[in-house]
Enzyme design. Structure first.
Site: not given
Lengths: 410, 182
Positions: B146-148, B161
């Site tokens: 999703c956001h690495g 994150p």
């Protein structure tokens, strides 16, 4: 119409200038002019409104755990009572709240009948009340179906089958209501939707009821018109505190059942899961429908019974025109006053008969009581209004109140 | 006297009325607040939900290098049978480079079994890396698509994150190859 609030707060004034909620509340709740002589029978309207709120809030939280599915509905209700935190409290408040709602509304209606609150210029106020009563009955009936016990299932079967009495299209209507060929999965699903939707409509009807009420203001125990501002006093704090006191007494009564006898108004058979193959030997509706159930069974004809039962409720719509007397309060109508209490007794008797088996002496008595019910509305009320000689009416509310106060001081 | 109740009201002394008004209001507000609790608590997990809050797992069929995902409280739990290299790389880390410092020994009961809740601590996606062909990120653990966010072989956050390591659920070995989570 120009509104203005008494508040000196700038923010309140700014809001009120754009949306006059503050001046509206001042005019309709705080300073709202109310007859000085209202007795405790006038508490029941506000109590009914508060139970409606209790029913809505408990209902919303119950719906968060209830499953409107014939396979699991019964178990989901048992889960609410056993596993959900305070689920027993929510359910018993809601279950007993329904009975309380009817007790309060019945007293409220009889109050209106005794003091002639349905007479000009309050006919529409009364009729909106009858619509509220009908919506309540529909809501209560569908709510009773949702736990999907034996009484739920067979109550739903019997009540929906009333519509099969309609000539020609009756059978189609019943299948349409069921969404199938018996009370089943589609029925419980749609009943749940109606049970959730109708109370929202009920709230709107209550708003209309209050709107109509605030046009000519409350009737009063003397049943005479408001003539001067001296007849009136502000609603707050006099009637807010009187209503709160009455509410406190009522809550003790209500919570006594919730905490100590939560199943007092219910039927043990409803703790047996619904079984479409077996009808319980002695089925009966919830107590608040019993008088109409007695009327239904008193008529030895399917269509006739259904018509009589619905007529028993719908006749309330024309009550303002059946009662021909111009005098509102029974306090000044010696004959009507006695007939009123006989009528109350007849309604209670019909309720008692509705819970007895439909045979033998009970059937005979049901027929007599049903006959008297309609005789009261269609013959006695029009006739007594013409023949009775009412007592002289007091000249004003103010004068009567002052007289009573002087007597008390002596 | 009853000729004008609003006037009689003003004649009564103010402090007594204020006392009555404030005490009535306080009692009313307290009553409503107490009555609100059953409603608020009713939408917390019910007893049957809490009763299903533990999961038993048999690990005997999981070979070295393999991983399985089991459901616990409606969420995936990653169970990885770590290889010697994975154990070594998890242990050989400078605490200073970790965002959420924890030694590998604090995160496992037996070094060969890493057990962690497979929900990214950023916004709740499920990181990939359970199957051999999956993208595992630069530290050979898990990678959240999703956001690495990238996690190492101990399930610790290394990049991206997410603020915290994959949480280790409470669990216990009932024997050599069976565990109870929760």
């Amino acid at each position: 119409m120009k509104h203005s609030t008494k508040s000196s707060n700038r923010l309140v004034q700014w809001i009120d200038d754009r949306l006059p909620i503050f001046s509206y509340a001042e005019a309709n709740v705080i300073a709202y002019p109310t007859p000085k002589n209202l007795n405790y029978w006038w508490n029941f309207g506000s109590i009914a409104g508060i139970i409606l709120v209790i029913m809505l809030v408990t209902g919303i939280f119950l719906a968060m755990n209830y499953q409107p599915n014939a396979d699991v509905a019964f178990a989901s209700v048992e889960r609410i009572v056993r596993d959900v935190n305070y689920g027993w409290l929510l359910r018993y408040l809601h279950m007993n709240g329904a009975s309380m709602f009817f007790i309060i509304v019945y007293i409220h209606m009889f109050r209106g009948m005794y003091f002639g609150s349905y007479k000009a210029p309050r006919e529409i106020l009364w009729m909106v009340g009858v619509v509220i009563y009908l919506a309540m009955m529909a809501t209560a009936f569908m709510g009773y179906v949702l736990p999907w016990g034996q009484m739920s299932f067979w109550g739903a079967t019997v009540i929906t089958n009333l519509f099969s009495a309609i000539p020609v299209i009756g059978d189609y209507i019943v299948v349409w209501i069921w969404g199938g060929f018996s009370v089943d999965m589609p029925t419980i699903n749609r009943f749940f939707v109606w049970h959730y939707l109708l109370p929202m409509i009920l709230v709107m009807l209550v708003v209309v009821h209050l709107w109509a009420l605030h046009v000519h203001k409350s009737n009063n125990p003397l049943g005479i018109d408001i003539k001067t501002p001296q007849d009136l006093m502000p609603f707050h704090p006099f009637y807010t505190i009187k209503d709160l006191f009455g509410l406190g007494i009522f809550m003790i009564f209500f919570l006594f059942f919730v905490f100590f006898y939560p199943n007092f108004f219910g039927e043990p058979d409803n703790y047996i899961p619904a079984n479409p193959m077996v009808t319980p030997p002695h089925i009966l509706p919830e107590w608040y429908f019993l008088p109409f159930y007695a009327i239904l069974r008193a008529v030895p004809d399917k269509l006739g019974g259904v018509i009589a039962m619905f007529a028993g409720v719908l006749i309330l719509f024309v009550l303002p025109w059946l009662d021909t007397s111009k005098v509102r309060s029974a306090a000044f109508r010696p004959i009507f006053k006695q007939l009123f209490w006989i009528f109350v007794a007849d309604c209670l008797f019909l309720g008692w008969l509705g819970a007895r088996p439909a045979e033998g002496i009970y059937l005979v008595l049901s027929r007599l009581a049903t006959g008297y019910y309609f005789f009261h509305f269609m013959v006695l009320l029009p006739l007594v209004g013409k023949l009775e000689k009412p007592k002289p009416l007091p000249s004003s509310i103010f004068e009567e109140v002052s007289k009573n106060c002087r007597t008390k001081e002596d | 006297m009853t000729d004008n109740p609003t006037n009689t009201l003003k004649e009564v002394d103010g402090p007594r009325r204020d006392f009555l008004l404030i005490s009535t209001t306080t009692l009313g507000v307290a009553g409503v607040a107490i009555a609100a609790w059953p409603f608020i608590h009713s939408i917390n997990p019910a007893k049957d939900v809490l009763a299903l809050a533990s999961t038993e797992v048999d690990l005997s069929a999981v070979e070295v290098g393999q991983a399985i995902t089991v459901m616990w409280r409606g969420k995936p739990v990653f169970i990885r049978h770590r290889t010697e290299e994975e154990i070594a790389s998890a242990a050989d880390v400078d605490m200073a480079e970790l965002r959420d410092p924890q030694t590998d020994a604090e995160r496992v009961q037996k070094p060969e079994w890493l057990i962690a809740v497979g929900v990214c601590t950023h916004l709740g996606c499920i990181p990939s890396g359970q199957n051999l062909g999956d993208k595992r990120g630069d530290w050979g653990g898990w990678f959240c698509p999703c956001h690495g966010s990238a996690y190492d072989t101990s399930g610790r956050i290394r990049k991206g994150p997410a603020p915290f390591n994959l949480p280790v659920p409470p669990y216990a070995f009932t024997d050599d190859t069976n565990i109870v989570i929760g």
